[in-house]
Design a protein around this motif. Structure first.
Motif, mmCIF file in Angstrom:
data_model
loop_
_atom_site.group_PDB
_atom_site.id
_atom_site.type_symbol
_atom_site.label_atom_id
_atom_site.label_comp_id
_atom_site.label_asym_id
_atom_site.label_seq_id
_atom_site.Cartn_x
_atom_site.Cartn_y
_atom_site.Cartn_z
ATOM 1 N N GLY A 160 0.811 -1.204 0.000
ATOM 2 C CA GLY A 160 0.000 0.000 0.000
ATOM 3 C C GLY A 160 0.851 1.263 0.000
ATOM 4 O O GLY A 160 0.565 2.216 -0.736
ATOM 5 N N ILE A 161 1.891 1.291 0.821
ATOM 6 C CA ILE A 161 2.793 2.442 0.837
ATOM 7 C C ILE A 161 3.390 2.648 -0.550
ATOM 8 O O ILE A 161 3.436 3.777 -1.069
ATOM 9 C CB ILE A 161 3.913 2.252 1.877
ATOM 10 N N THR A 162 3.832 1.571 -1.170
ATOM 11 C CA THR A 162 4.435 1.661 -2.500
ATOM 12 C C THR A 162 3.451 2.217 -3.516
ATOM 13 O O THR A 162 3.788 3.112 -4.305
ATOM 14 C CB THR A 162 4.923 0.274 -2.953
ATOM 15 N N LEU A 163 2.234 1.710 -3.515
ATOM 16 C CA LEU A 163 1.239 2.168 -4.482
ATOM 17 C C LEU A 163 0.927 3.645 -4.277
ATOM 18 O O LEU A 163 0.864 4.424 -5.241
ATOM 19 C CB LEU A 163 -0.038 1.333 -4.355
ATOM 20 N N GLY A 164 0.721 4.062 -3.028
ATOM 21 C CA GLY A 164 0.440 5.466 -2.761
ATOM 22 C C GLY A 164 1.564 6.372 -3.225
ATOM 23 O O GLY A 164 1.324 7.439 -3.806
ATOM 24 N N LYS A 165 2.799 5.963 -2.997
ATOM 25 C CA LYS A 165 3.938 6.767 -3.436
ATOM 26 C C LYS A 165 4.012 6.835 -4.962
ATOM 27 O O LYS A 165 4.324 7.895 -5.531
ATOM 28 C CB LYS A 165 5.234 6.181 -2.871
ATOM 29 N N ASN A 166 3.724 5.732 -5.621
ATOM 30 C CA ASN A 166 3.777 5.715 -7.086
ATOM 31 C C ASN A 166 2.746 6.664 -7.689
ATOM 32 O O ASN A 166 3.040 7.429 -8.610
ATOM 33 C CB ASN A 166 3.554 4.300 -7.605
ATOM 34 N N VAL A 167 1.528 6.598 -7.176
ATOM 35 C CA VAL A 167 0.472 7.457 -7.723
ATOM 36 C C VAL A 167 0.763 8.925 -7.423
ATOM 37 O O VAL A 167 0.658 9.792 -8.299
ATOM 38 C CB VAL A 167 -0.906 7.057 -7.164
ATOM 39 N N ALA A 168 1.139 9.226 -6.184
ATOM 40 C CA ALA A 168 1.412 10.622 -5.819
ATOM 41 C C ALA A 168 2.583 11.185 -6.611
ATOM 42 O O ALA A 168 2.561 12.354 -7.032
ATOM 43 C CB ALA A 168 1.691 10.720 -4.325
ATOM 44 N N GLY A 169 3.611 10.388 -6.832
ATOM 45 C CA GLY A 169 4.737 10.849 -7.636
ATOM 46 C C GLY A 169 4.308 11.212 -9.046
ATOM 47 O O GLY A 169 4.755 12.216 -9.616
ATOM 48 N N TYR A 170 3.417 10.410 -9.602
ATOM 49 C CA TYR A 170 2.918 10.695 -10.948
ATOM 50 C C TYR A 170 2.095 11.984 -10.970
ATOM 51 O O TYR A 170 2.217 12.803 -11.888
ATOM 52 C CB TYR A 170 2.071 9.522 -11.437
ATOM 53 N N VAL A 171 1.265 12.176 -9.964
ATOM 54 C CA VAL A 171 0.484 13.413 -9.877
ATOM 55 C C VAL A 171 1.409 14.623 -9.797
ATOM 56 O O VAL A 171 1.206 15.633 -10.483
ATOM 57 C CB VAL A 171 -0.473 13.371 -8.669
ATOM 58 N N LEU A 172 2.448 14.547 -8.976
ATOM 59 C CA LEU A 172 3.386 15.658 -8.850
ATOM 60 C C LEU A 172 4.124 15.929 -10.158
ATOM 61 O O LEU A 172 4.338 17.096 -10.529
ATOM 62 C CB LEU A 172 4.378 15.374 -7.729
ATOM 63 N N ARG A 173 4.488 14.879 -10.856
ATOM 64 C CA ARG A 173 5.194 15.078 -12.132
ATOM 65 C C ARG A 173 4.294 15.713 -13.188
ATOM 66 O O ARG A 173 4.781 16.317 -14.142
ATOM 67 C CB ARG A 173 5.747 13.748 -12.637
ATOM 68 N N ASN A 174 3.003 15.565 -13.025
ATOM 69 C CA ASN A 174 2.048 16.119 -13.977
ATOM 70 C C ASN A 174 1.299 17.322 -13.413
ATOM 71 O O ASN A 174 0.236 17.699 -13.924
ATOM 72 C CB ASN A 174 1.063 15.033 -14.406
ATOM 73 N N ALA A 175 1.857 17.930 -12.375
ATOM 74 C CA ALA A 175 1.176 19.028 -11.700
ATOM 75 C C ALA A 175 0.954 20.224 -12.616
ATOM 76 O O ALA A 175 -0.092 20.888 -12.549
ATOM 77 C CB ALA A 175 1.967 19.456 -10.468
ATOM 78 N N GLY A 176 1.925 20.529 -13.470
ATOM 79 C CA GLY A 176 1.766 21.686 -14.341
ATOM 80 C C GLY A 176 0.546 21.559 -15.226
ATOM 81 O O GLY A 176 -0.219 22.518 -15.402
ATOM 82 N N ARG A 177 0.351 20.381 -15.798
ATOM 83 C CA ARG A 177 -0.830 20.152 -16.644
ATOM 84 C C ARG A 177 -2.111 20.233 -15.841
ATOM 85 O O ARG A 177 -3.108 20.809 -16.281
ATOM 86 C CB ARG A 177 -0.689 18.771 -17.314
ATOM 87 N N LEU A 178 -2.115 19.668 -14.642
ATOM 88 C CA LEU A 178 -3.303 19.661 -13.809
ATOM 89 C C LEU A 178 -3.691 21.067 -13.381
ATOM 90 O O LEU A 178 -4.875 21.411 -13.356
ATOM 91 C CB LEU A 178 -3.045 18.795 -12.574
ATOM 92 N N LEU A 179 -2.709 21.887 -13.031
ATOM 93 C CA LEU A 179 -2.965 23.197 -12.460
ATOM 94 C C LEU A 179 -3.197 24.287 -13.485
ATOM 95 O O LEU A 179 -3.573 25.408 -13.130
ATOM 96 C CB LEU A 179 -1.825 23.592 -11.534
ATOM 97 N N ALA A 180 -2.971 23.987 -14.737
ATOM 98 C CA ALA A 180 -3.129 25.012 -15.774
ATOM 99 C C ALA A 180 -4.570 25.511 -15.800
ATOM 100 O O ALA A 180 -5.517 24.721 -15.811
ATOM 101 C CB ALA A 180 -2.738 24.454 -17.135
ATOM 102 N N SER A 181 -4.734 26.816 -15.829
ATOM 103 C CA SER A 181 -6.082 27.413 -15.842
ATOM 104 C C SER A 181 -6.816 27.020 -17.113
ATOM 105 O O SER A 181 -6.223 26.932 -18.194
ATOM 106 C CB SER A 181 -5.980 28.934 -15.748
ATOM 107 N N ARG A 182 -8.093 26.779 -16.962
ATOM 108 C CA ARG A 182 -8.917 26.399 -18.109
ATOM 109 C C ARG A 182 -9.638 27.615 -18.646
ATOM 110 O O ARG A 182 -9.842 28.587 -17.962
ATOM 111 C CB ARG A 182 -9.923 25.311 -17.702
#
Length: 413
Positions: A391-413
Motif C-alpha cells: 500500500g505504501i508503495t502504491l500510494g507513493k507511485n500514484v502521488a509521484g505521478y500526480v506531482l510530475r504532472n502538476a503543471g498540466r493539472l494546475l493550468a487554468s482552463r
C-alpha cells in the motif's frame, strides 16, 4: 505565477518543477494574506465533517474539486491589481462556490464565512476580478467532474464475491457485509491515464515463506486476546483505526500553516494532495479487486496453515480485500506530497485521534505516520504486512505521478 518550491525528494522522483518562475512577495505581506487559506481549509474540513458523504473517496473528491479550483484561480494574477488581495478573493470564491454546490446544506455557514472574507478585502478591481476568477474555475472543475463515478452509490457498486477457495476474498465476520468500494476502480481519475496504471504485482503466493510469515505475525500480534502485543502496540492499532481522511486533516493543516509559499502555493499543496488521494484510492481498489486476496481472519480460520476457527482480530475487518491496505496507500500518497512540497521533516506537532480518546502523539516527520499505519493494521489483525507495505508503495507511485504532472493539472482552463 507563484509556485510551490519542489524539494529534493521530488527531484528524486524524476519530476520537473511545477513552474519555472515566481514573483517575489515581501515575507510580511505574504504572512498577512495566508490566514485566508487556513480559514477556508478549516471551512472545508468543517463542511465535510458536518455534511460529508459516507464514502471517504467522495469526501476526498470534495476537497480535490474545491482546492483545484482555488489553485487554478490563484496561480496567475492579472496586471494592475494587488496580488495578495486578488488571490484572497479568488481562493475564497473558488472554495465557497464548490462547497455550496457539493454540500448545499452548509450554505448558510459557508456564506457567513465568505462574507467575512470579502468584508476584509477592500472593494475594488482586485476583489472583483479575484471573485470572478474563483467562481469561474470552480464552475469549470465542477463541470469536468460531473458523472465521474465518485458518488456513494457508484463507489459501492455491487460486487458478487467468487466462490470460496484458498486465497480468495470472502465476506468477513462479524457482519459478513457485502464488498465495499468496488466502484472506485470504475471511477474517473483526475490525473491517471487508466485506473490500472500503477496496478501492483501479485501478493505473496500461499505456498511461500513470506506468506507464512505474514500470517503468523497477524495471528500472534493481531488477535483480540493476544498476549504478545504490547500496550503501546495496541494503542497504535486503535490510534490509526479511523478514517485516513479525518486522521490526516490536522497534519496537513500543520504543513499548510508552516509553508512560506503564499496563497497560491498553499492552494496548490491542498489541491495536489487531495487529487493524489482520490487517484490513489481509485488505484487501490483496482489492485484490491484484481487480486481479491482473502483477509487474515478468513485465512487463519479456514486456511491450510494450522486453521483456528475461533481466531478473532482485535478490530473488525473492513468489507473489501486485503491487498493492498487502503490506509497505507493513503499514507504513502500523503507522505510523498508533503515531503515533496514542504520537506520530509517539520517542527514537532501533536496529533490526537477520535478512536483513541486521551492519547496524544508527537511527530516530526511525515514518514512516521506511514510507519505507524503499517504496524497498526497488523496489530489490528486486519491486514498482512505485505498488504501494508504494498500500500505504501502504491500510494507513493500514484502521488509521484500526480506531482510530475502538476503543471498540466494546475493550468487554468
Amino acid at each position: 505565477m507563484s509556485p510551490l518550491r519542489i524539494r529534493p525528494v521530488l527531484v528524486a522522483l524524476g519530476a520537473t518543477a511545477l513552474l519555472t518562475a515566481s514573483v517575489a512577495v515581501p515575507r510580511a505581506a505574504a504572512a498577512d494574506r495566508t490566514s485566508t487559506t487556513l480559514t477556508w481549509y478549516d471551512a472545508t474540513a468543517e463542511t465535510i465533517a458536518a455534511a460529508g458523504a459516507p464514502t471517504q473517496i467522495t469526501n476526498s473528491r470534495t476537497w480535490a474539486v474545491s482546492w483545484l479550483a482555488a489553485a487554478r484561480a490563484t496561480r496567475s494574477v492579472p496586471a494592475g491589481v494587488e496580488r495578495g488581495l486578488y488571490q484572497e478573493a479568488a481562493l475564497a470564491a473558488a472554495v465557497h462556490r464548490a462547497l455550496v454546490t457539493l454540500a448545499p446544506s452548509r450554505t448558510q455557514q459557508l456564506d457567513a464565512t465568505y462574507k467575512e472574507t470579502l468584508d476584509a478585502i477592500p472593494d475594488g478591481p482586485a476583489e472583483e476580478r479575484g471573485v470572478a476568477a474563483g467562481e469561474r474555475q470552480a464552475d469549470l472543475v465542477l463541470t469536468s467532474r460531473e458523472g465521474d463515478g465518485l458518488d456513494p452509490a457508484s463507489v459501492n457498486a455491487p460486487y458478487p464475491p467468487r466462490p470460496a477457495a484458498p486465497g480468495v476474498w470472502q465476506p468477513t465476520p462479524p457482519a459478513y457485509a457485502p464488498a465495499a468500494q468496488y466502484g472506485n476502480r470504475l471511477a474517473k481519475p483526475f490525473v491517471l491515464t487508466t485506473r490500472s496504471q500503477f496496478r501492483l504485482g501479485p501478493p505473496p503466493a500461499l505456498d511461500t515463506a513470506r506468506y507464512a510469515a505474514d500470517l503468523a505475525e497477524v495471528r500472534t500480534y493481531g488477535a483480540v486476546d493476544s498476549t504478545a502485543r504490547s500496550t503501546h502496540q495496541t494503542e497504535t492499532a486503535t490510534f490509526w483505526l479511523g478514517s485516513s481522511l479525518a486522521l490526516y486533516t490536522e497534519p496537513v493543516r500543520v504543513a499548510l500553516s508552516r509553508t512560506d509559499q503564499g496563497i497560491a502555493g498553499q492552494a496548490q499543496l491542498v489541491a495536489l494532495l487531495h487529487v493524489a488521494l482520490v487517484d490513489t484510492q481509485i488505484a487501490t481498489s483496482d489492485s484490491k479487486y484484481a487480486y481479491e486476496r482473502w483477509r487474515p481472519v478468513t485465512a487463519i480460520r479456514t486456511g491450510g496453515i494450522d486453521p483456528d476457527p475461533d481466531w478473532t482480530p482485535l478490530h473488525d475487518t473492513p468489507a473489501h480485500p486485503d491487498y493492498p491496505s487502503g490506509h497505507n496507500t493513503y499514507s504513502g500518497a500523503a507522505e510523498t506530497v508533503l515531503s515533496a512540497l514542504v520537506g520530509p521533516r517539520t517542527a514537532p506537532f501533536d496529533l490526537t485521534s477520535p478512536t483513541a480518546p486521551g492519547v496524544t502523539r508527537t511527530y516530526t516527520r511525515w514518514k512516521q505516520l506511514s510507519d505507524e499505519n503499517v504496524d497498526a493494521r497488523v496489530f489490528s489483525g486486519i491486514h498482512t504486512r505485505s498488504a501494508d507495505e504494498a500500500g505504501i508503495t502504491l500510494g507513493k507511485n500514484v502521488a509521484g505521478y500526480v506531482l510530475r504532472n502538476a503543471g498540466r493539472l494546475l493550468a487554468s482552463r
